[in-house]
Structure formats: structure tokens, C-alpha cells
Design an enzyme around this catalytic site. Structure first.
Site, mmCIF file in Angstrom:
data_model
loop_
_atom_site.group_PDB
_atom_site.id
_atom_site.type_symbol
_atom_site.label_atom_id
_atom_site.label_comp_id
_atom_site.label_asym_id
_atom_site.label_seq_id
_atom_site.Cartn_x
_atom_site.Cartn_y
_atom_site.Cartn_z
ATOM 1 N N SER A 22 34.547 36.069 24.520
ATOM 2 C CA SER A 22 33.633 35.954 25.657
ATOM 3 C C SER A 22 32.606 34.869 25.349
ATOM 4 C CB SER A 22 32.917 37.291 25.899
ATOM 5 O OG SER A 22 31.937 37.110 26.901
ATOM 6 N N HIS A 47 37.189 34.161 27.999
ATOM 7 C CA HIS A 47 36.562 35.011 29.006
ATOM 8 C C HIS A 47 35.216 34.394 29.378
ATOM 9 C CE1 HIS A 47 35.776 38.962 30.938
ATOM 10 N NE2 HIS A 47 34.524 38.819 30.509
ATOM 11 N N ASP A 49 31.836 34.776 31.631
ATOM 12 C CA ASP A 49 31.027 35.745 32.384
ATOM 13 C C ASP A 49 30.088 35.035 33.348
ATOM 14 O OD1 ASP A 49 30.929 37.620 29.411
ATOM 15 O OD2 ASP A 49 31.828 38.287 31.294
ATOM 16 N N MET A 51 27.202 35.376 36.023
ATOM 17 C CA MET A 51 26.182 36.356 36.423
ATOM 18 C C MET A 51 25.181 35.689 37.365
ATOM 19 S SD MET A 51 25.407 38.063 32.704
ATOM 20 C CE MET A 51 26.737 38.710 31.703
ATOM 21 N N HIS A 80 35.084 36.300 34.927
ATOM 22 C CA HIS A 80 34.580 37.630 35.276
ATOM 23 C C HIS A 80 33.388 37.453 36.207
ATOM 24 C CE1 HIS A 80 32.711 41.618 33.562
ATOM 25 N NE2 HIS A 80 32.979 41.707 34.849
ATOM 26 N N MET A 82 30.488 38.616 37.956
ATOM 27 C CA MET A 82 29.476 39.647 38.101
ATOM 28 C C MET A 82 28.429 39.122 39.086
ATOM 29 S SD MET A 82 29.263 40.727 34.109
ATOM 30 C CE MET A 82 29.914 39.124 33.614
ATOM 31 N N MET A 151 35.034 48.224 32.013
ATOM 32 C CA MET A 151 33.776 47.916 31.336
ATOM 33 C C MET A 151 33.386 49.072 30.415
ATOM 34 S SD MET A 151 33.078 44.914 32.329
ATOM 35 C CE MET A 151 31.468 44.736 31.545
ATOM 36 N N PHE A 157 24.861 41.811 29.914
ATOM 37 C CA PHE A 157 24.419 41.318 28.608
ATOM 38 C C PHE A 157 25.503 41.519 27.548
ATOM 39 C CE2 PHE A 157 20.091 40.663 29.934
ATOM 40 C CZ PHE A 157 19.928 41.586 30.963
ATOM 41 N N GLY A 159 26.341 42.068 23.357
ATOM 42 C CA GLY A 159 25.692 42.737 22.228
ATOM 43 C C GLY A 159 25.276 44.173 22.468
ATOM 44 N N ASP A 186 36.059 45.590 28.075
ATOM 45 C CA ASP A 186 35.024 44.553 27.972
ATOM 46 C C ASP A 186 33.654 45.171 27.686
ATOM 47 O OD1 ASP A 186 33.861 41.977 30.356
ATOM 48 O OD2 ASP A 186 33.505 42.296 28.209
ATOM 49 N N GLY A 208 32.710 39.384 22.524
ATOM 50 C CA GLY A 208 31.699 38.321 22.501
ATOM 51 C C GLY A 208 31.012 38.258 21.153
HETATM 52 C C1 DX5 Z 1 28.928 41.821 29.840
HETATM 53 C C2 DX5 Z 1 30.121 40.871 29.838
HETATM 54 C C3 DX5 Z 1 30.926 40.960 28.577
HETATM 55 C C4 DX5 Z 1 30.132 40.586 27.334
HETATM 56 C C5 DX5 Z 1 30.874 41.023 26.096
HETATM 57 O O1 DX5 Z 1 28.377 41.857 31.124
HETATM 58 O O2 DX5 Z 1 30.984 41.140 30.914
HETATM 59 O O3 DX5 Z 1 32.072 40.107 28.688
HETATM 60 O O4 DX5 Z 1 29.951 39.188 27.294
HETATM 61 O O5 DX5 Z 1 30.034 40.761 24.997
HETATM 62 P P1 DX5 Z 1 30.014 41.755 23.727
HETATM 63 O O6 DX5 Z 1 31.416 41.708 23.183
HETATM 64 O O7 DX5 Z 1 29.000 41.156 22.820
HETATM 65 O O8 DX5 Z 1 29.651 43.115 24.256
HETATM 66 ZN ZN ZN Z 2 32.875 40.061 30.900
#
Ligand code: DX5
Ligand code: ZN
Length: 234
Positions: A22, A47, A49, A51, A80, A82, A151, A157, A159, A186, A208
Site C-alpha cells: 500500500s 495498492h 489509497d 482519500m 481503493h 475511499m 477492511m 490511515f 499503521g 486491508d 502498508g
Molecule cells: C487504510 C487503507 C489501507 C492502509 C493499509 O484506509 O485502505 O490500505 O494503507 O496500511 P497498513 O498496512 O499500515 O494498515
Molecule cells: Zn486500502
């Protein structure tokens, strides 16, 4: 090119377990280097993201960054979305280079039209559900999807802590969905949680922090793949 992305999804599904780095967790001062290093390390997909600060309480990146990553990467881009009203942007993300476009059931309670539109654009259609959303919410739409993104954190976010509620959903989807559907997980996926995700039925693992947080991407990808491999039935 219409339909090419569903072939790409089939390739990934058959290659399971697939780690999807990610990019949200990458060093954004060096996006080109990060994308190339991830691919050289063996990543078969990236991947991305997106947002909008409205559907999720965070802003990440948009069309120019997707276009830039498309220019420097040869692997499928798993985008993805969002964002609110994702239908407004499907064409533009496809034109920017998205191969897979995933929307959220929480934003589109009846996603059929948008999923069909994604496929008509030649991209693979994905549907995502957040931890509080019951798996029953997406079950009526499985035939319109190429990927279900379960999810294991609230979106917005990287982490965050893994929420095991995703495991029951993966098991349910593995039991009821066609074998052609790519099941992805994810959020908070790492060396401590990936085996349970694989055992529950995931074939693709978005990672990620637990990928970009490491120096040696090739070694890290191999470690995570081996852990998932123990439990993945292709
Ligand atoms: C969160 C994202 C994930 C995130 C994963 O909203 O959709 O893809 O980047 O990051 P980690 O693996 O650090 O949880
Ligand atoms: Zn994602």
C-alpha cells in the site's frame, strides 16, 4: 482495453498469496523510487489509497499521483476509492491508469450500476466493507465483483491495529463466493496477522506499514508471502 483487468485479477488470484504494497505508507518524497523498488522486490500489484477527507477523515493523493505511478510501474494498480460519490471519478481514475477500482458499500448501498460501469471501462470491479459493516451487506453483489476488499481497520490511515472481525467475513465469503472472486484484506496486516487472514480465505494481502517500514523490500515480501503461503489454497 476492455476486460484486460479481469484477466489480471485472475492472474493474481491464481498466484495467491499475493502481497499488495500500500503506497500510502511509502516515502512520498521518493514515489518513483518506492514504486520501482517494490516492483523489483517482486510486488505483482500496487495498492493506491485515494482519500477525499469526506468519506474518510484524511486526505491522501489523487489523479496526478496515480498517473505518475502508472508511468513508472508495470504492475496492475489496485485503486481503493475511499471517497464520496465515487461514480464521479471512475472514468478519470481508469484513464489515469487504475486497473482495479474498488468502491465502498457504505457509500454505495446499491453498487450494481457502478460495479458494472467499472467493468465497462475495462477495469476490475471491487467492493469494500468496513469493520462495522456485516458481510451480508455485500453478498447480493458478489456476481458483479471481481474483488472483495475486507477492511480490518477503519479506513483513513495506515499503521492501525488489525481488527479480527475481518476473519469471520473472509471465512463467510470463502464459503459462499465463486472461486473466481479475489478475496483481499486491508489494514493492520503484518507478520502477526497475515497467517490468520490466509487461513480465513484471503488471497491478496494489502500491506502498508509492515512492508514500507522495512529496509529490504525483497526479503520482507518473501517473509510475508511465506507466512501466508502456509495457509493459502490456490
Ligand atoms: C487504510 C487503507 C489501507 C492502509 C493499509 O484506509 O485502505 O490500505 O494503507 O496500511 P497498513 O498496512 O499500515 O494498515
Ligand atoms: Zn486500502
Amino acid at each position: 482495453m476492455a476486460g484486460c483487468s479481469s484477466a489480471q485479477i485472475d492472474t493474481l488470484r491464481l498466484a495467491a498469496p499475493v502481497i499488495a504494497p500500500s503506497m500510502l505508507a511509502c516515502d512520498f518524497a521518493n514515489v518513483e523510487r518506492e514504486a520501482r523498488r517494490a516492483e523489483q522486490a517482486g510486488a505483482q500489484v500496487l495498492h493506491l489509497d485515494i482519500m477525499d477527507g469526506h468519506f474518510v477523515p484524511n486526505l491522501s493523493f489523487g489523479l496526478p499521483v496515480v498517473k505518475a505511478i502508472r508511468r513508472v510501474s508495470t504492475v496492475p494498480l489496485d485503486v481503493h476509492l475511499m471517497i464520496s460519490q465515487p461514480g464521479r471519478y471512475l472514468e478519470r481514475f481508469r484513464e489515469a491508469g487504475a486497473d482495479f477500482l474498488t468502491i465502498h458499500i457504505e457509500e454505495e448501498p446499491d453498487p450494481t450500476a457502478l460495479l458494472d460501469k467499472i467493468r465497462s471501462l475495462g477495469a476490475a470491479a471491487g467492493l469494500s466493507l468496513n469493520p462495522p459493516t456485516p458481510v451480508e451487506a455485500v453478498e447480493p453483489y458478489l456476481d458483479s465483483c471481481d474483488q472483495i476488499l475486507v477492511m480490518s481497520v477503519m479506513p483513513g490511515f495506515g499503521g492501525q491495529e488489525f481488527d479480527p472481525v475481518a476473519l469471520d467475513k473472509l471465512e463467510r465469503l470463502k464459503a459462499v463466493a465463486s472461486s473466481r472472486l479475489l478475496l483481499s484484506v486491508d489494514g493492520g496486516v503484518n507478520e502477526k496477522t497475515i497467517e490468520r487472514c490466509a487461513r480465513a480465505g484471503a488471497g491478496m494481502f494489502v500491506v502498508g506499514t509492515a512492508f514500507f517500514g522495512f529496509e529490504n523490500y525483497q526479503q520482507r515480501l518473501a517473509e510475508l508471502t511465506d507466512l501466508a503461503d502456509t495457509f493459502t489454497d490456490a
